[in-house]
Design a protein around this motif. Structure first.
Motif, PDB file in Angstrom:
ATOM      1  N   THR A   1       0.842  -1.191   0.000  1.00 51.52           N
ATOM      2  CA  THR A   1       0.000   0.000   0.000  1.00 51.52           C
ATOM      3  C   THR A   1       0.879   1.243   0.000  1.00 51.52           C
ATOM      4  O   THR A   1       2.104   1.165   0.157  1.00 51.52           O
ATOM      5  CB  THR A   1      -0.913   0.030   1.243  1.00 51.52           C
TER       6      THR A   1
ATOM      7  N   LEU B   1      -4.981   3.418  -5.396  1.00 54.04           N
ATOM      8  CA  LEU B   1      -4.071   3.183  -4.283  1.00 54.04           C
ATOM      9  C   LEU B   1      -4.061   4.364  -3.320  1.00 54.04           C
ATOM     10  O   LEU B   1      -3.992   4.185  -2.102  1.00 54.04           O
ATOM     11  CB  LEU B   1      -2.660   2.927  -4.810  1.00 54.04           C
TER      12      LEU B   1
ATOM     13  N   GLU C   1      -7.279   4.262  -1.227  1.00 52.22           N
ATOM     14  CA  GLU C   1      -7.248   3.211  -0.213  1.00 52.22           C
ATOM     15  C   GLU C   1      -6.253   3.499   0.896  1.00 52.22           C
ATOM     16  O   GLU C   1      -6.340   2.905   1.980  1.00 52.22           O
ATOM     17  CB  GLU C   1      -6.910   1.868  -0.875  1.00 52.22           C
ATOM     18  N   SER C   2      -5.295   4.398   0.655  1.00 53.21           N
ATOM     19  CA  SER C   2      -4.322   4.732   1.695  1.00 53.21           C
ATOM     20  C   SER C   2      -4.880   5.708   2.721  1.00 53.21           C
ATOM     21  O   SER C   2      -4.278   5.904   3.776  1.00 53.21           O
ATOM     22  CB  SER C   2      -3.071   5.333   1.059  1.00 53.21           C
TER      23      SER C   2
END
Length: 209
Positions: A9, A79, A82-83
């Motif tokens: 991640t 990404l 989602e971080s």
């Protein structure tokens, strides 16, 4: 760059991203400061407003690639989203994050480009920092920070490519076992499909004749 490309991640890159943002801000301040503190090292022969700011010169088309890829960030959107912490992982928060990020990138690019062009005129190099003297300490610090920024930028495409490969292979593995597929069954199905298609085409041709 390899250790930065290993996490699954973007969360471990948060602190490094903050360093990258600070480096960009420092670059902008350095370019602005050098414009006001240094004399024009490469004055233009023609100082008319039209020649310096409006006239389109040869090489404009070749430079369009740079303009286009300056704001390429869509491959890291998933990404980056989602971080975010779960508590603020909402479309409203993401709208603010993306808007502020693009705005900051636009303002930084415009500031560096405009003040570098004001400094060097038509002799502005492609790498604006290379136009300053090599013995100028402040410019050398800016060059080092630019290298650091580039190093912190490279892991993002690697993370994206790896994540896409993982998702594709995972979906293929799930599809393979869900349908109880085997290599020979797949080949046999393809052969049967080809034979049926060929037979149907022959029947159509015979019927036409």
């Amino acid at each position: 760059m390899l250790p930065l490309s290993c996490p699954r991640t973007m969360k471990p890159l948060a602190k490094f991203s903050f360093v990258s943002v600070l480096s960009i801000v420092f670059l902008v301040l350095v370019v602005i400061y050098l414009y006001f503190s240094c004399a024009n090292p490469h004055p233009s022969e023609d100082t008319s407003f039209y020649t310096n700011w409006i006239e389109i010169r040869w090489g404009f088309i070749e430079s369009l690639g740079t303009f286009v890829f300056t704001f390429v960030c869509q491959h890291t959107v998933n990404l980056a989203y989602e971080s975010l912490p779960q508590s603020i992982q909402t479309p409203q928060t993401w709208r603010k994050v993306s808007t502020y990020s693009i705005t900051l990138a636009t303002e930084s690019s415009l500031a560096i480009g405009i003040f570098a062009y004001l400094t060097f005129g038509s002799q502005t190099p492609a790498d604006v920092l290379m136009g300053y003297p090599s013995d100028l300490t402040l410019a050398n610090i800016a060059r080092l920070l630019l290298c650091l920024t580039m190093i912190l930028t490279f892991p993002l495409p690697f993370l994206t490519c790896r994540e896409m490969m993982v998702l594709i292979l995972t979906d293929a593995h799930e599809f393979y076992h869900t349908n109880n597929l085997q290599r020979y069954n797949i080949l046999w199905s393809l052969e049967r499909l080809f034979v049926c298609h060929t037979v149907n085409r022959l029947i159509m041709i015979l019927n036409v004749e």
